[in-house]
Write an enzyme that holds these catalytic residues in place. Structure first.
Site, PDB file in Angstrom:
ATOM      1  N   GLY A   1       0.816  -1.217   0.000  1.00  0.00           N
ATOM      2  CA  GLY A   1       0.000   0.000   0.000  1.00  0.00           C
ATOM      3  C   GLY A   1       0.847   1.264   0.000  1.00  0.00           C
TER       4      GLY A   1
ATOM      5  N   ASN B   1      -8.237   3.725   8.255  1.00  0.00           N
ATOM      6  CA  ASN B   1      -7.699   2.562   8.959  1.00  0.00           C
ATOM      7  C   ASN B   1      -7.896   2.620  10.469  1.00  0.00           C
ATOM      8  OD1 ASN B   1      -5.776   4.657   8.039  1.00  0.00           O
ATOM      9  ND2 ASN B   1      -4.411   3.695   9.514  1.00  0.00           N
TER      10      ASN B   1
ATOM     11  N   GLN C   1      -7.905  -0.498   3.162  1.00  0.00           N
ATOM     12  CA  GLN C   1      -8.763  -1.027   4.224  1.00  0.00           C
ATOM     13  C   GLN C   1     -10.134  -1.447   3.695  1.00  0.00           C
ATOM     14  OE1 GLN C   1      -8.160  -1.680   7.436  1.00  0.00           O
ATOM     15  NE2 GLN C   1      -6.082  -0.868   7.487  1.00  0.00           N
TER      16      GLN C   1
ATOM     17  N   SER D   1      -3.307  -3.360  -0.837  1.00  0.00           N
ATOM     18  CA  SER D   1      -2.218  -4.033  -0.130  1.00  0.00           C
ATOM     19  C   SER D   1      -2.646  -5.461   0.189  1.00  0.00           C
ATOM     20  CB  SER D   1      -1.894  -3.285   1.162  1.00  0.00           C
ATOM     21  OG  SER D   1      -0.968  -4.031   1.922  1.00  0.00           O
ATOM     22  N   GLY D   2      -1.695  -6.387   0.132  1.00  0.00           N
ATOM     23  CA  GLY D   2      -2.024  -7.789   0.369  1.00  0.00           C
ATOM     24  C   GLY D   2      -2.225  -8.146   1.829  1.00  0.00           C
ATOM     25  N   HIS D   3      -1.360  -7.607   2.694  1.00  0.00           N
ATOM     26  CA  HIS D   3      -1.337  -8.144   4.067  1.00  0.00           C
ATOM     27  C   HIS D   3      -2.520  -7.711   4.932  1.00  0.00           C
ATOM     28  CE1 HIS D   3       0.314  -4.757   6.613  1.00  0.00           C
ATOM     29  NE2 HIS D   3       0.629  -4.301   5.427  1.00  0.00           N
TER      30      HIS D   3
ATOM     31  N   THR E   1      12.410  -7.860 -10.090  1.00  0.00           N
ATOM     32  CA  THR E   1      11.911  -9.213 -10.326  1.00  0.00           C
ATOM     33  C   THR E   1      10.661  -9.439  -9.489  1.00  0.00           C
ATOM     34  OG1 THR E   1      14.160  -9.929 -10.748  1.00  0.00           O
ATOM     35  CG2 THR E   1      12.548 -11.663 -10.286  1.00  0.00           C
TER      36      THR E   1
ATOM     37  N   CYS F   1       1.246   5.651  20.711  1.00  0.00           N
ATOM     38  CA  CYS F   1       2.291   5.181  21.627  1.00  0.00           C
ATOM     39  C   CYS F   1       2.940   3.912  21.097  1.00  0.00           C
ATOM     40  CB  CYS F   1       1.701   4.867  22.993  1.00  0.00           C
ATOM     41  SG  CYS F   1       1.069   6.322  23.802  1.00  0.00           S
TER      42      CYS F   1
HETATM   43  C1  LIG Z   1      -1.759  -0.559   5.910  1.00  0.00           C
HETATM   44  C2  LIG Z   1      -2.168   0.608   5.107  1.00  0.00           C
HETATM   45  C3  LIG Z   1      -1.308   1.174   4.147  1.00  0.00           C
HETATM   46  C4  LIG Z   1       0.101   0.674   3.938  1.00  0.00           C
HETATM   47  O1  LIG Z   1       0.128  -0.561   3.307  1.00  0.00           O
HETATM   48  P1  LIG Z   1       1.484  -1.436   3.383  1.00  0.00           P
HETATM   49  O2  LIG Z   1       1.208  -2.584   2.475  1.00  0.00           O
HETATM   50  O3  LIG Z   1       1.669  -1.826   4.809  1.00  0.00           O
HETATM   51  O4  LIG Z   1       2.573  -0.559   2.875  1.00  0.00           O
HETATM   52  C5  LIG Z   1      -1.754   2.231   3.413  1.00  0.00           C
HETATM   53  N1  LIG Z   1      -2.990   2.727   3.597  1.00  0.00           N
HETATM   54  C6  LIG Z   1      -3.843   2.225   4.501  1.00  0.00           C
HETATM   55  C7  LIG Z   1      -5.194   2.812   4.636  1.00  0.00           C
HETATM   56  C8  LIG Z   1      -3.462   1.160   5.300  1.00  0.00           C
HETATM   57  O5  LIG Z   1      -4.297   0.675   6.211  1.00  0.00           O
END
Ligand SMILES: *Cc1c(COP(=O)(O)O)cnc(C)c1O
Length: 397
Positions: free
Chosen positions: A73, A154, A182, A202-204, A240, A327
């Site tokens: 992301g 988020n 999100q 974003s994948g994770h 790659t 924090c």
């Molecule tokens: C987590 C997040 C990102 C960043 O994504 P990454 O894959 O961790 O770099 C960007 N925007 C939002 C709204 C997110 O929640």
């Protein structure tokens, strides 16, 4: 009460799903060929990348050649914003519109561009965490080269009227980008219907591994590269390809958009149970609009306690959560998102974010609702701040 492990921080990251994990496995030790190589395992890699690209495109209503894989992301946001800024600069347009509660990947990129002579308008958000369409419209200028507004926040989970912003931009021929990291999988997304020009994924956050993401760039829109080098991603993003993660991302995003209405309905019920349960504690408030909100997001300020102490106590009970206060990231400043809502520092400091997913169970929800009131009671009993609040405001505790 039996101790459980409850992961309620899916907005921070998610567990890789079995489906994504299993799909990725062969590409570590068997089919590891470089997609640019001409022998069979290389060409096979090219084929599976194409399939994953199609999966991502299908999930958001895009064409295959409008999807570019990135490292996540943050990279997608950086690329979209810096790329469009560079385009604008060439035509003497150096104004960008965003909001004051974007993810840092957007905010810090905009701040970087300010240092390089760009002017950025940070739109305010209402006390419910929504951006006014009127404010947005009024902020557009002849020299605006980009507007970027996140689809869902988020921290507080509020969902913005992206179609409206995008439609206004279309009329004025101003490129529009949205961070949908999100939102994907829990908000229906169709880039054509929404008329956005660029969209970050974003994948994770959706049960794929960390370090993979994508940027949708509408066909016909050209932005300069962020990463220069080889000819990967049709020469637009060198490096790659992260083959196993790309495969996992394709599977994860496909799963994320399957049965979305049922999934949203199921998660919303758990979310509302959590919200109503925690709001029974006195001197608490829900942050962010109750309706225009992600189905998995709970964000509640609890007066008289520190978010950090709350998280540590919950951790001892097996609950992973997050706080509105920053924090956790080593800074003593409260969250920029909660401050943007107009919350005073004192209240912004004592916030609890729970982000649940499809894998959260009713037992998890019940467990959280048993633990949180206990922990709050314990922390308030030791809190000089709570004592003062009670005395000054005549609250009996
Ligand atoms: C987590 C997040 C990102 C960043 O994504 P990454 O894959 O961790 O770099 C960007 N925007 C939002 C709204 C997110 O929640």
């Amino acid at each position: 009460m039996e101790k459980r492990f409850v992961y309620a921080d899916n907005a921070a990251t998610t567990k890789v799903s079995d489906r994504a994990f299993k799909a990725a496995l062969p590409y570590f030790q068997e089919q590891y060929g470089n997609a640019s190589s001409i022998y069979m395992i290389g060409q096979n890699s090219a084929k599976v990348i194409l399939k994953a690209r199609e999966q991502v495109a299908n999930a958001i209503g895009a064409k295959i050649n409008e999807i570019y894989f990135t490292s996540g992301g943050s990279e997608s946001d950086n690329w979209a914003i810096k790329g469009m800024a560079e385009n604008g600069e060439r035509r003497g347009k150096k104004h960008i519109i965003t909001s004051c509660f974007e993810h840092h990947a957007v905010l810090h990129t905009c701040q970087y561009l300010e240092k390089r002579g760009f002017e950025v308008t940070y739109l305010p958000v209402s006390d419910k965490g929504l951006i006014s369409v009127e404010d947005f419209k009024n902020a557009l200028r002849d020299d605006t080269c980009l507007a970027t507004i996140m689809l869902a926040n988020n921290e507080i989970g509020t969902i913005q009227p992206i179609e409206e912003f995008a439609a206004i931009c279309k009329e004025r021929k101003i490129p529009f980008h949205t961070d949908a990291v999100q939102a994907i999988g829990v908000v229906p997304i169709d880039v054509k219907a929404m008329r956005v020009d660029m969209l970050s994924l974003s994948g994770h956050k959706i049960h794929a591994p960390k370090g993979i993401g994508a940027l949708y760039i509408r066909g016909g829109i050209m932005i300069p590269n962020l990463i220069h080098g080889g000819a990967q991603e049709r020469s637009k993003r060198a490096g790659t390809e992260n083959l196993p993660s790309i495969v996992a991302f394709g599977e994860a995003i496909t799963a994320a958009v399957e049965n979305m209405p049922e999934k949203i309905a199921k998660i919303s019920v758990m979310r509302d149970k959590l919200i109503n349960g925690i709001l029974k504690i006195k001197e608490t408030r829900l942050n962010g609009d109750a309706d225009k909100r992600l189905c998995g997001n709970v964000n509640i300020s609890i007066r008289g306690i520190e978010g950090e102490s709350l998280l540590l106590s919950l951790d001892i009970m097996g609950i992973c959560a997050s706080s509105g206060s920053a924090c956790t990231s080593g800074s003593l400043d409260p969250s920029h998102v909660l401050l943007a809502l107009g919350l005073p520092h004192e209240i912004a400091h004592g916030s609890l974010r729970l982000s649940i997913s499809n894998e959260t169970t009713d037992e998890d929800v019940d467990y959280i609702l048993e633990c949180v009131p206990q922990v709050v009671k314990k922390l308030r009993a030791m809190s000089p701040l709570w004592e003062r609040i009670c005395k000054e405001e005549g609250i009996s505790d």
